[in-house]
Design an enzyme around this catalytic site. Sequence first.
Site, mmCIF file in Angstrom:
data_model
loop_
_atom_site.group_PDB
_atom_site.id
_atom_site.type_symbol
_atom_site.label_atom_id
_atom_site.label_comp_id
_atom_site.label_asym_id
_atom_site.label_seq_id
_atom_site.Cartn_x
_atom_site.Cartn_y
_atom_site.Cartn_z
ATOM 1 N N GLU A 197 -57.807 66.502 67.046
ATOM 2 C CA GLU A 197 -58.286 65.542 66.520
ATOM 3 C C GLU A 197 -57.917 64.683 65.330
ATOM 4 O OE1 GLU A 197 -62.691 64.215 65.076
ATOM 5 O OE2 GLU A 197 -62.328 66.423 65.409
ATOM 6 N N LYS A 206 -59.421 71.855 58.164
ATOM 7 C CA LYS A 206 -59.124 70.444 57.827
ATOM 8 C C LYS A 206 -60.117 69.896 56.775
ATOM 9 C CE LYS A 206 -56.708 68.671 62.006
ATOM 10 N NZ LYS A 206 -57.023 67.525 63.168
ATOM 11 N N ARG A 257 -56.687 82.372 65.922
ATOM 12 C CA ARG A 257 -56.255 81.229 65.044
ATOM 13 C C ARG A 257 -55.242 82.057 64.144
ATOM 14 N NH1 ARG A 257 -60.593 77.808 62.567
ATOM 15 N NH2 ARG A 257 -58.765 76.917 61.405
#
Length: 548
Positions: free
Chosen positions: A37, A272, A262
Site C-alpha cells: 500500500e 508503518k 513477518r
Amino acid sequence: MSENIVRTNFIRQIIDKDLESGKYQSPSDIHTRFPPEPNGYLHIGHAKSICLNFGIAKDYGGRCNLRFDDTNPTKEEIEYVEAIKADVEWLGFKWDDLFYASDYFEKFYEAAIHFIKKGIAYVDDSSAEEIREMRGTLTAPGVESPYRNRTVEENLDLFTRMRAGEFKDGEKVLRAKIDMSSPNMNMRDPALYRIRHESHHQTGDAWCIYPMYDFAHALSDAIEGITHSICTLEFEDHRPLYDWCVENAEMPHAPHQYEFSRLNIEYNVMSKRLLTQLVSSGFVDGWNDPRMPTISGLRRRGCPPEALRLFCERIGVTKSENMIELQQLSQSMRDVLNEKADRRMAVLEPLKVTLTNLNHDEMLTIANHPQDETRGTREINFSNTLYIDKADFQEEANKKYKRLVLDNYVRLRGAYIIKATDVVKDENGDIIEVIAEIVPGSLGKNVEGVKARGVIQWVSAKDAVDITVHNYDVLFTEKNPQGMPGELTDYLNKDSLHITVGKGEPALLDAPIEEAYQFERIGYYARDSKSDKLVFNRVVELKDSFGE
C-alpha cells in the site's frame, strides 16, 4: 558475496507439489506479486516479502507483478509510489507488470453489483460504531443489521446512488452477507465498500466509493492470474474471506493464499503507523534516516542491496513468529562489504605526529583492497607531519597494547615503521603531539632488530581532508519496543547518533554517494546523500560490539 544457501522453504515445497500434481503444467506458470500500500516507505520486513515473491518468480522462470494496493486515498501519496518503485529496483528486482488496484475499480464495482444481485451483499445505513457493536465478540455471536434484509432492488438503487455521490462519508457502507455467528470475526458481514469523498492519486475524482482491502486484494489476485498469493501471518484469519470473495465473484482463475511469518528484528519497529509517528514527530531525520529500518534508510546508511538479500536468505521463510537478532543483519553487511568495499584511511580523533628524520614527501602506492588485486591501487602522500588516532598512542602500556608507545615501534599501514621518541603536552598535561622517527629501510619490509607492536592507520597532515562521521547506535533501548508498556517514545535511544569530526585521506573527496568503504581498523562507512559536505555514515562496525 558468494554463499551456498539452500533456497527452499514450505512455500517453494507447495509450488513443487503443485507442479508435480499437474495443477500447473510448467514452472513458467508460477505467478506471484508484491502488493504494497503506498501509504509510507518500505521497511526491512517488506524486503523479505520482495525477495520471496520476486525470488520465486525468478527461480521458477515465472512472473512477478508489482501492484499498488491503492484503495484508501486518505493515506496514500504518489511520493510513496515512486519510493517503493525505487526500493524494489535498488534491491535488484524488476517487475514483469506494474499494476494498481485502482486499475480494477470498475471491475470491483461490477463484482459488487454481482454480489448484490446474488443476494450476498447489502447496503447498511448503520454507523461504524453501531456495526462494531453488532459484530459481537470472540465469545458472543454478532447481531444482524436491521438493513440486512433489504431487497436486491433497494440495494442496487442505494449502491448506485453511493457511487453517484448522493451520500456523505460514513452514511452508508456495502457489506457482504455471510454469517453473523461465524467464529471467524472476519466473516461476520464484513464491509466491501465505504464512501470517501477524497481525490485519488491515480483516478482523481472519478470515484467517491472505495473497496475494502480484503475484497480488492482477493479480486486483484484473481484478475491478474496470481497462482500463489503470499502474505504474512496476520492475514491467515482473512483467508476464508479471501476465498469467499474469489468464489462468489465467479472469476475464471482462483488463486490461493499462503501465509508466512513477518520479519521482526531487535531494537526496531516494523509498523508503518509507528514509523510514520517517528517521522511526523521529528524524532528521526525523515523516512531515510540511517537509523530507520526502512529500505531507503538502509540505503542511505550504505548497506549494499546484496547484504539485504543475503540477510533475507539466511533468516529463511517459516510460519513461526520470532525475533531476529540485529547481529544477523550486521553480519550479512560485514560479509558482503569485506569482499566489495575498498579500503581508505581515516582518524576520528586526530593526534599530530612529527617525523624528525624525514626531510621530503614521498608518494606511496597502496592497494585499494588487500585481498583483491583487481581493485587497483591509489597514491598517498607520506610527509613528515601525520595524524594518527589518539587511541593509538600511550606513553606507557602493557604488552597487550598493540599500538604506538613511547620508545617503542609501530608500523603505519602501507608505509614505514616509526618509533615514538617524545611527546608535547599542553598546559593541562594532555598530549597534543608525538615526536617520532621513521626506521630507515622499513617501507614494506621488516628490519632486523626492530619489532613493531602492531599496525595503525594514518593520514598526512599536509593534504588530509576534514570529514564528519555519523556513528549510529540502535534507535530503541529495548529489543521489542512494541511489546513494552507505555508510549513508544519512552524507549527511544537518546544516544543513537554520535557525530565526530576527523581527518581522512584525500581520496575520500571522490567518494560516491552511499558507496561503502572500510575505514581501516574503524568500520564501514558510506558518504551521506543529504549533505554536500564530506559526511560519512557508519554502515556497520568491523565486529559486533553492541552490549559490550
